[in-house]
Motif scaffolding. Structure first.
Motif, mmCIF file in Angstrom:
data_model
loop_
_atom_site.group_PDB
_atom_site.id
_atom_site.type_symbol
_atom_site.label_atom_id
_atom_site.label_comp_id
_atom_site.label_asym_id
_atom_site.label_seq_id
_atom_site.Cartn_x
_atom_site.Cartn_y
_atom_site.Cartn_z
ATOM 1 N N VAL A 266 6.458 0.198 -11.702
ATOM 2 C CA VAL A 266 7.334 -0.203 -10.597
ATOM 3 C C VAL A 266 7.512 0.975 -9.651
ATOM 4 C CG1 VAL A 266 9.592 -1.126 -9.920
ATOM 5 C CG2 VAL A 266 8.544 -1.850 -12.084
ATOM 6 N N GLN A 267 6.850 0.865 -8.476
ATOM 7 C CA GLN A 267 7.046 1.905 -7.465
ATOM 8 C C GLN A 267 8.352 1.631 -6.730
ATOM 9 O OE1 GLN A 267 4.038 2.401 -4.398
ATOM 10 N NE2 GLN A 267 5.334 3.855 -3.280
ATOM 11 N N HIS A 268 9.207 2.648 -6.697
ATOM 12 C CA HIS A 268 10.488 2.514 -6.000
ATOM 13 C C HIS A 268 10.431 3.262 -4.679
ATOM 14 C CE1 HIS A 268 11.959 1.289 -9.951
ATOM 15 N NE2 HIS A 268 13.150 1.051 -9.471
ATOM 16 N N MET A 269 10.656 2.540 -3.579
ATOM 17 C CA MET A 269 10.976 3.188 -2.313
ATOM 18 C C MET A 269 12.433 2.838 -2.096
ATOM 19 S SD MET A 269 7.568 2.384 -0.080
ATOM 20 C CE MET A 269 7.307 3.944 0.753
ATOM 21 N N THR A 270 13.311 3.731 -2.512
ATOM 22 C CA THR A 270 14.715 3.328 -2.587
ATOM 23 C C THR A 270 15.642 4.453 -2.163
ATOM 24 O OG1 THR A 270 16.359 2.259 -4.033
ATOM 25 C CG2 THR A 270 15.012 4.003 -5.028
ATOM 26 N N ASN A 271 16.923 4.138 -2.149
ATOM 27 C CA ASN A 271 17.902 5.116 -1.663
ATOM 28 C C ASN A 271 18.206 6.168 -2.729
ATOM 29 O OD1 ASN A 271 20.480 4.220 -3.211
ATOM 30 N ND2 ASN A 271 19.535 2.327 -2.492
ATOM 31 N N LYS A 272 18.755 7.258 -2.243
ATOM 32 C CA LYS A 272 19.005 8.410 -3.126
ATOM 33 C C LYS A 272 19.968 8.054 -4.264
ATOM 34 C CE LYS A 272 18.470 11.354 0.973
ATOM 35 N NZ LYS A 272 18.187 10.159 1.805
ATOM 36 N N VAL A 273 20.931 7.186 -3.938
ATOM 37 C CA VAL A 273 21.967 6.854 -4.925
ATOM 38 C C VAL A 273 21.348 6.124 -6.114
ATOM 39 C CG1 VAL A 273 24.121 5.589 -5.258
ATOM 40 C CG2 VAL A 273 23.648 6.637 -3.055
#
Ligand SMILES: Nc1ncnc2c1ncn2[C@@H]1O[C@H](COP(=O)(O)OP(=O)(O)O)[C@@H](O)[C@H]1O
Ligand SMILES: Cc1ncsc1CCOP(=O)(O)O
Ligand SMILES: [Mg+2]
Length: 541
Positions: A266-273
């Motif tokens: 699962v590649q995550h392009m997500t927020n820092k939180v």
């Protein structure tokens, strides 16, 4: 000579542009190559040509069109159309008014109008059946051909708004073609997505310019376009879109078994939180996380077996990097789960999320009630930050909003809160040219609701919704090719809700809730005994 209006085939509408001809080609060679390979309607659009030359060109193109029994439409120049007795004209909003055009041409000629707003549809409907025969809807995507800075691209959702307006105003006679930035890499998605919410109307055709006029092999380019229009299937992930609403424990068990076997990436392009928590949730669900926003590696990551992308715009990242990832996963028909965090909270987020929604196809779009209501345009006020907001929302409204989002984006939509709603707008992932597609309406598509009683702690930790996106990406990504996407999404939401309930019973407060939530996810996933899960699913009628 009159071309019978009911015989006009709008499916592949070539609009000429002599300013982009490749070396060694002419306006006529490109038009004839198009006609030979499937162009069904031609519009001569030569904005900067002197009248004398325009008429010579028109006569020559008219001869070609007649040889292939294809109507010729003249852009803007009513005088030229009259002079050569063309089959019709196409005018824009700033050209000669339609009633005047109709008066000059008479009732039997074809009149086309460029339309970009629903108010323009209301006008044509008021004029009635004998004014406008078809509309060019656009521009759909940014295009070099139509440089009109005043108008920003409307995207497929803008086209759907126009189709809805045609249905609302009962302008049933009016045919439609989409125009602006349409190419083989987006035409199937536009045809698949652009259906009116009542399911009764789809596009009648696609207008193209540069794919033929600027092509070194216009015949081959036309054949590709013709094939896309005739194939009618838009498969953006190799998963089965059939679904049974009464999903059984066995269906869920099978789904989790596939994930355990396939061990998705699962590649995550997500927020820092969300980064750290999301990576641990991924591991708890038997999957491998990789947190990466590097454009140069998206093609390699998307090529990994059972790869899935979680696209979460909580931190407003550079849109080009996100678009690159969408392209890479769409090209490989690998699942993308999109979480438009804080969708309408700021203009920046609205622009970023709408750009991504226009640009690609998503297996699942999930959000909290504020985000889903905003996406469905049922949320009068803007969102405040990334949270759903305090006001309790009527469940029927949430179900309707979820169905609208699912139908509009032809995706599996998830609306989260105390009650989670899941609607499947993917239908059969096929598309139709022409009106009367006979598909389900937005109100009828399958929708289920999942709940396990109130779990207030789920609202007291950050990235709880983001991590549901992770769970959905893991389960959809882990499916085998014959897996059912809808079952995987329902299984993820049920698993996550049950784990939330279990964690809330074992923890001492929001501080330890995160930890207990990961414990519970790990435990429920590993034991894979859905019949023991506490969350319940019911069909929304
Ligand atoms: N009051 C609640 N009771 C039960 N589950 C909830 C409640 N609020 C949120 N959830 C669950 O917590 C997760 C996050 O939901 P939500 O808070 O709506 O999203 P976000 O964190 O994106 O704002 C979802 O899995 C949802 O089912
Ligand atoms: C606080 C915050 N700010 C930008 S993203 C984010 C986390 C949002 O997580 P969730 O949508 O799961 O509540
Ligand atoms: Mg959220």
């Amino acid at each position: 000579m009159v071309f019978p209006k009911d015989k006009v085939d709008y499916s592949l509408y070539l609009v000429t542009d002599s300013t982009m001809l490749p070396e060694g080609t002419t306006l006529y060679s490109q038009v004839e190559a198009g006609l030979k390979n499937g162009v069904t309607l031609v519009q001569l659009r030569e904005k900067d040509t002197d009248t004398k030359i325009f008429i010579e060109e028109a006569i020559a193109v008219q001869k070609l069109c007649k040889a292939y029994d294809v109507p010729l439409i003249i852009n803007d120049r009513i005088d030229v159309a009259l002079a050569i007795d063309a089959d019709g004209v196409h005018v824009g909003q700033s050209d000669m008014p339609i009633p005047m055009v109709r008066q000059l041409l008479g009732p039997d000629k074809i009149v086309g109008w460029s339309v970009g707003k629903t108010s323009e549809v209301e006008t044509l409907a008021q004029w009635g059946t004998d004014m406008v025969d078809y509309i060019g809807i656009g521009m759909v995507f940014p295009t070099e051909t139509k440089k009109n800075p005043r108008k920003s691209p409307m995207g497929p959702t803008g086209v759907i708004d126009i189709l809805n307006a045609l249905e609302t105003t009962q302008a049933t006679w009016c045919r439609t073609v989409a125009i602006g930035g349409l190419h083989p890499n987006n035409i199937p998605r536009v045809l698949y997505q652009c259906v009116s919410h009542n399911g009764k109307r789809a596009l009648d055709g696609i207008s193209v310019v540069s794919d033929i006029m600027a092509s070194d092999d216009a015949g081959a380019s036309t054949k590709i376009l013709r094939g896309l229009l005739d194939y009618s299937k838009f498969e953006y992930i190799p998963l089965d879109f059939s679904h049974q609403e009464n999903i059984t424990s066995k269906d869920i068990k099978d789904t989790l078994s596939q994930v355990q076997k396939n061990h998705p990436l699962v590649q995550h392009m997500t927020n820092k939180v969300h980064q750290n928590f999301g990576a641990n949730v991924t591991l708890a669900l038997g999957s491998s996380p990789i947190m990466s926003e590097v454009p140069s590696e998206v093609d390699e990551l998307a090529s990994v077996p059972n790869a899935a992308l979680l696209l979460n715009t909580g931190s407003v990242a550079p849109v080009e990097a996100l678009k690159e990832a969408v392209r890479a996963y769409n090209e490989r028909k690998r699942p993308i789960i999109f979480d438009p965090v804080g969708y309408s909270a700021t203009q920046t987020r609205l622009t970023l999320n709408n750009t991504l929604l226009q640009y690609g196809q998503y297996t699942c779009i999930k959000g909290n009630s504020g985000e889903i209501l905003s996406l469905a345009k049922l949320n009068q006020g803007k969102m405040r930050g990334v949270d759903a907001g305090d006001d309790k929302v009527d469940k029927a409204l949430l179900a309707r909003a979820t169905r609208l989002v699912a139908f509009t984006y032809k995706t599996i939509a998830v609306c989260t809160g105390e009650y989670d709603f899941i609607a499947d707008g993917t239908m059969s992932s096929s598309y139709r040219l022409g009106h009367g597609v006979g598909e389900l309406s937005a109100n009828d598509i399958p929708c289920v609701m999942i709940e396990d009683g109130p779990i207030p702690l789920m609202e007291k930790i950050t990235a709880s919704g983001c991590s549901l996106g992770t769970a959905i990406a893991a389960l959809v990504g882990g499916l085998s090719p014959n897996g059912i996407a809808f079952n995987a999404v329902v299984s993820a939401v049920l698993l996550y809700k049950s784990a939330g309930k279990l964690a809330s019973l074992n923890c001492r407060g929001s501080g330890s809730f995160h930890v207990h939530l990961i414990d519970a996810l790990d435990q429920l996933f590993t034991t894979n005994d859905p019949s023991s899960w506490t969350a319940k699913v019911e069909i929304v009628t």
